[in-house]
Design a protein around this motif. Sequence first.
Motif, mmCIF file in Angstrom:
data_model
loop_
_atom_site.group_PDB
_atom_site.id
_atom_site.type_symbol
_atom_site.label_atom_id
_atom_site.label_comp_id
_atom_site.label_asym_id
_atom_site.label_seq_id
_atom_site.Cartn_x
_atom_site.Cartn_y
_atom_site.Cartn_z
ATOM 1 N N LEU A 63 0.833 -1.202 0.000
ATOM 2 C CA LEU A 63 0.000 0.000 0.000
ATOM 3 C C LEU A 63 0.865 1.247 0.000
ATOM 4 O O LEU A 63 1.940 1.289 0.607
ATOM 5 N N SER A 64 0.385 2.256 -0.698
ATOM 6 C CA SER A 64 1.074 3.551 -0.703
ATOM 7 C C SER A 64 0.943 4.178 0.667
ATOM 8 O O SER A 64 -0.069 3.992 1.343
ATOM 9 N N PRO A 65 1.939 4.952 1.074
ATOM 10 C CA PRO A 65 1.796 5.666 2.348
ATOM 11 C C PRO A 65 0.578 6.576 2.271
ATOM 12 O O PRO A 65 0.281 7.140 1.214
ATOM 13 N N PRO A 66 -0.136 6.728 3.364
ATOM 14 C CA PRO A 66 -1.309 7.604 3.353
ATOM 15 C C PRO A 66 -0.939 9.026 2.944
ATOM 16 O O PRO A 66 0.105 9.535 3.341
ATOM 17 N N VAL A 67 -1.787 9.651 2.174
ATOM 18 C CA VAL A 67 -1.543 11.010 1.703
ATOM 19 C C VAL A 67 -1.433 11.967 2.881
ATOM 20 O O VAL A 67 -0.572 12.832 2.903
ATOM 21 N N ALA A 68 -2.263 11.784 3.896
ATOM 22 C CA ALA A 68 -2.229 12.672 5.060
ATOM 23 C C ALA A 68 -0.871 12.615 5.741
ATOM 24 O O ALA A 68 -0.322 13.634 6.140
ATOM 25 N N ALA A 69 -0.291 11.416 5.871
ATOM 26 C CA ALA A 69 1.021 11.297 6.513
ATOM 27 C C ALA A 69 2.088 11.977 5.676
ATOM 28 O O ALA A 69 2.970 12.648 6.209
ATOM 29 N N SER A 70 2.030 11.840 4.354
ATOM 30 C CA SER A 70 3.006 12.495 3.480
ATOM 31 C C SER A 70 2.879 14.006 3.588
ATOM 32 O O SER A 70 3.875 14.716 3.667
ATOM 33 N N THR A 71 1.646 14.511 3.580
ATOM 34 C CA THR A 71 1.403 15.949 3.679
ATOM 35 C C THR A 71 1.888 16.480 5.018
ATOM 36 O O THR A 71 2.499 17.539 5.097
#
Length: 172
Positions: free
Chosen positions: A154-162
Motif C-alpha cells: 500500500l502507498s503511504p497515506p496522503v495525510a502522513a506524506s502531507t
Amino acid sequence: MSDAEAKRLAHSEYWDARYAEVGPDKQVHEWFRSFNNLEWFLDRHLFQQADVRQMDQIPSESVDVAFDKGTLDAMIYGSPWDPPDEVLDNTGRYIREVFRVLKSDTVFIYITYRQPHFIIPLLNCGGVDWDIQVDILGGSDSSFDYHGFILKKLSPPVAASTERETQKGDSG
C-alpha cells in the motif's frame, strides 16, 4: 517452419499435446536454449545472490514484483500456533526487506501449502502495510490445498506524506 505450423504454436491444444508426449529422453524447451547457454546472460542481468533478510544491494522501492515459492516456507518450523522466536525474527526480516524493495502499489506473490490462518500473522509483521488476497490453488492430486497470496504494497497515506512535508517546511 511453415505459416500453418507457426500458427499452431499460438494455440493451447498444440502445447498440451506436446507436453503430454514428453518423456525422460525428450527435451521440452530446446528452442528456449538450455540453462548452460543462458547462464552468463542471466548472471549478468538477473541473478543476484543475497540473503533475503538483508538485501542491501537492492535499492528501496526499486522492484516491480516479488515472487516466493519455498523461501519463506524453508524458514518456518515448530508450532504454527506459537512459532519460535527465530522463525518470527527470520520471517519478519525477510518480509520487511521484500516490502522495502517493492515500489508502492506493486505486489509480492507467495505460494505455499501452509494454511492462511498460520501465515497471515507472519506476513503482517511489524513495519509492513499490505492488502492481502488469498486464492486457493486446487486441481492437484494432493490431499491438501496450496494457497496463492497476493500482497499489494500500500502507498503511504496522503495525510502522513502531507504532514511530513508541513513539518519540513516549519523546521526550515
